[in-house]
Design a protein around this motif. Sequence first.
Motif, PDB file in Angstrom:
ATOM      1  N   ALA A   1      -6.573   4.442   2.278  1.00  0.00           N
ATOM      2  CA  ALA A   1      -6.861   5.031   3.595  1.00  0.00           C
ATOM      3  C   ALA A   1      -6.556   4.081   4.742  1.00  0.00           C
ATOM      4  O   ALA A   1      -6.743   2.867   4.648  1.00  0.00           O
ATOM      5  CB  ALA A   1      -8.338   5.433   3.646  1.00  0.00           C
ATOM      6  N   HIS A   2      -6.064   4.641   5.816  1.00  0.00           N
ATOM      7  CA  HIS A   2      -5.803   3.903   7.053  1.00  0.00           C
ATOM      8  C   HIS A   2      -5.547   4.915   8.163  1.00  0.00           C
ATOM      9  O   HIS A   2      -5.414   6.112   7.904  1.00  0.00           O
ATOM     10  CB  HIS A   2      -4.586   2.986   6.882  1.00  0.00           C
ATOM     11  N   ARG A   3      -5.456   4.425   9.377  1.00  0.00           N
ATOM     12  CA  ARG A   3      -5.039   5.303  10.472  1.00  0.00           C
ATOM     13  C   ARG A   3      -4.253   4.505  11.495  1.00  0.00           C
ATOM     14  O   ARG A   3      -4.379   3.277  11.589  1.00  0.00           O
ATOM     15  CB  ARG A   3      -6.242   5.999  11.117  1.00  0.00           C
ATOM     16  N   HIS A   4      -3.434   5.212  12.241  1.00  0.00           N
ATOM     17  CA  HIS A   4      -2.597   4.562  13.260  1.00  0.00           C
ATOM     18  C   HIS A   4      -2.284   5.566  14.351  1.00  0.00           C
ATOM     19  O   HIS A   4      -2.334   6.778  14.141  1.00  0.00           O
ATOM     20  CB  HIS A   4      -1.308   4.000  12.640  1.00  0.00           C
ATOM     21  N   THR A   5      -1.926   5.027  15.527  1.00  0.00           N
ATOM     22  CA  THR A   5      -1.593   5.927  16.639  1.00  0.00           C
ATOM     23  C   THR A   5      -0.266   6.646  16.437  1.00  0.00           C
ATOM     24  O   THR A   5      -0.126   7.770  16.919  1.00  0.00           O
ATOM     25  CB  THR A   5      -1.613   5.189  17.991  1.00  0.00           C
TER      26      THR A   5
ATOM     27  N   TRP B   1      -7.435   9.528   9.921  1.00  0.00           N
ATOM     28  CA  TRP B   1      -7.481   8.803   8.648  1.00  0.00           C
ATOM     29  C   TRP B   1      -6.635   9.537   7.625  1.00  0.00           C
ATOM     30  O   TRP B   1      -6.669  10.760   7.569  1.00  0.00           O
ATOM     31  CB  TRP B   1      -8.928   8.723   8.139  1.00  0.00           C
ATOM     32  N   HIS B   2      -5.890   8.786   6.830  1.00  0.00           N
ATOM     33  CA  HIS B   2      -5.160   9.437   5.745  1.00  0.00           C
ATOM     34  C   HIS B   2      -4.974   8.505   4.565  1.00  0.00           C
ATOM     35  O   HIS B   2      -4.965   7.285   4.700  1.00  0.00           O
ATOM     36  CB  HIS B   2      -3.822  10.001   6.219  1.00  0.00           C
ATOM     37  N   GLU B   3      -4.869   9.121   3.395  1.00  0.00           N
ATOM     38  CA  GLU B   3      -4.643   8.408   2.136  1.00  0.00           C
ATOM     39  C   GLU B   3      -3.997   9.388   1.174  1.00  0.00           C
ATOM     40  O   GLU B   3      -4.202  10.595   1.281  1.00  0.00           O
ATOM     41  CB  GLU B   3      -5.971   7.883   1.583  1.00  0.00           C
TER      42      GLU B   3
ATOM     43  N   ASP C   1       0.779  -1.252   0.000  1.00  0.00           N
ATOM     44  CA  ASP C   1       0.000   0.000   0.000  1.00  0.00           C
ATOM     45  C   ASP C   1       0.807   1.295   0.000  1.00  0.00           C
ATOM     46  O   ASP C   1       0.392   2.274  -0.576  1.00  0.00           O
ATOM     47  CB  ASP C   1      -0.977   0.063   1.173  1.00  0.00           C
ATOM     48  N   ARG C   2       1.931   1.311   0.695  1.00  0.00           N
ATOM     49  CA  ARG C   2       2.702   2.554   0.712  1.00  0.00           C
ATOM     50  C   ARG C   2       4.139   2.244   0.328  1.00  0.00           C
ATOM     51  O   ARG C   2       4.772   1.400   0.929  1.00  0.00           O
ATOM     52  CB  ARG C   2       2.639   3.208   2.087  1.00  0.00           C
ATOM     53  N   ARG C   3       4.630   2.938  -0.716  1.00  0.00           N
ATOM     54  CA  ARG C   3       5.982   2.653  -1.203  1.00  0.00           C
ATOM     55  C   ARG C   3       6.951   3.528  -0.436  1.00  0.00           C
ATOM     56  O   ARG C   3       7.264   4.636  -0.830  1.00  0.00           O
ATOM     57  CB  ARG C   3       6.071   2.866  -2.708  1.00  0.00           C
TER      58      ARG C   3
ATOM     59  N   LEU D   1       4.399  13.204   9.825  1.00  0.00           N
ATOM     60  CA  LEU D   1       4.472  14.445   9.068  1.00  0.00           C
ATOM     61  C   LEU D   1       5.174  14.154   7.754  1.00  0.00           C
ATOM     62  O   LEU D   1       5.914  13.184   7.626  1.00  0.00           O
ATOM     63  CB  LEU D   1       5.189  15.541   9.854  1.00  0.00           C
ATOM     64  N   ARG D   2       4.876  14.982   6.766  1.00  0.00           N
ATOM     65  CA  ARG D   2       5.498  14.831   5.438  1.00  0.00           C
ATOM     66  C   ARG D   2       6.114  16.168   5.069  1.00  0.00           C
ATOM     67  O   ARG D   2       5.503  17.220   5.264  1.00  0.00           O
ATOM     68  CB  ARG D   2       4.484  14.466   4.369  1.00  0.00           C
ATOM     69  N   PHE D   3       7.308  16.096   4.533  1.00  0.00           N
ATOM     70  CA  PHE D   3       7.957  17.293   4.017  1.00  0.00           C
ATOM     71  C   PHE D   3       8.294  16.993   2.556  1.00  0.00           C
ATOM     72  O   PHE D   3       9.047  16.052   2.259  1.00  0.00           O
ATOM     73  CB  PHE D   3       9.213  17.631   4.826  1.00  0.00           C
TER      74      PHE D   3
HETATM   75 FE   FE2 Z   1       0.053   6.039   7.547  1.00  0.00          FE
END
Ligand code: FE2
Length: 363
Positions: free
Chosen positions: A106-110, A147-149, A70-72, A114-116
């Motif tokens: 989409a997914h979420r986690h504790t 939630w984020h995607e 799901d995430r590269r 952050l993204r730069f």
């Molecule tokens: Fe994530």
Amino acid sequence: MATSRFHDDAPDVDGLYADLATADLQPLWVQEGLLTRTPGRLTPHIWRWKTLRDLAERSGDLVGIDGGGDRRVLSLSHPDLGGQPFATHTLWGAVQFLGGGELAPAHRHTPAALRFVLEGSGVWTLVNGDPIHMAPGDLVLTPSWTWHEHHNPGREPMIWFDGLDVPLVRNLDAVFFEPGGDELSDYEPLPSSRSEIRYGGAGLLPVSGEPAVIEDPASGRSSRLLAYRWAATDAALSRLIESTGRGVASVRYADPATGRDIMPTLRAELHRVLAGHRTPTIRTAGSGIWVVYRGSGATVIDGRRFRWTAGDMLVTPSWAAVDHQAEDDADLFLVSDGPALEALGLARTETVEQQDVREDDAR
Ligand code: FE2
Ligand code: GTQ
């Protein structure tokens, strides 16, 4: 540290140690390196942009986003950490590559993230359904349990830096994860996110209206503003440099309503060093990952000099003496665990005398 007050040569001491081990007990007096005078479990380390970029691109070619989990994402794996995918004892750092037309579901986690953004533009990150556009130099937050995607509707690939508190949250054994449903999210690519419409006015907060995208007074969790645009960061740094006449300036990304760090565990800053200038030398308890956004220069860490150019990523260990020198005008993004240490009463920092360079790291 072993102490001589105990008689290790007493006749039945071996029997005692054997019985202690059987009883799952350990004597403090044989522990080494537990209560160290100062922190120092990690060495500095650098990852080069050329390597990061090439391998991210190759992963993009070879590993489909469906087959690749799901995430590269390629995580910075510090060689001191025994093969774990972590940059420091508290921080996860990574490059994420999202090709044109790709979607990270989409997914979420504790763990908070952050993204730069480093390269490309046109990705939309949906945070609790709020579509946030991403372009180089922007900082985008996905606070704990949101939630984020990520959607890349364009043709060009995008690469960004991910900073998370995964190792910290794992060590607290507080990781929760939930995958989203299968249905595709629909979103409207508006010129501004809901979060920025409400909280993006400098020094102005809405008096009433819909609640913030992220509002959790119970936990005191902040992060109402989810995107910090490069133009604003750049302008703030330019104003500081102009007004002080100094060659260095730094800003901390802050929650607009509280002035506190953007998230409870993570601090983010942008440090500008103009060509020919050098920052003061500082030690801080807690670790950091520096991402070179622009320019070239070197960072001296406990007397070791690491030269860098744009895209390089560098780990500074807890309590290491750190300063930066710029060859060309440089902008350095920092993510650190500062707020976590502050919350726990462990924060310390001191300015030290400028350090000599004892060792030059070969490029
Ligand atoms: Fe994530
Ligand atoms: O983009 O959601 O680097 O969940 C690690 C975990 C990125 C993400 C990472 C993640 C993400």
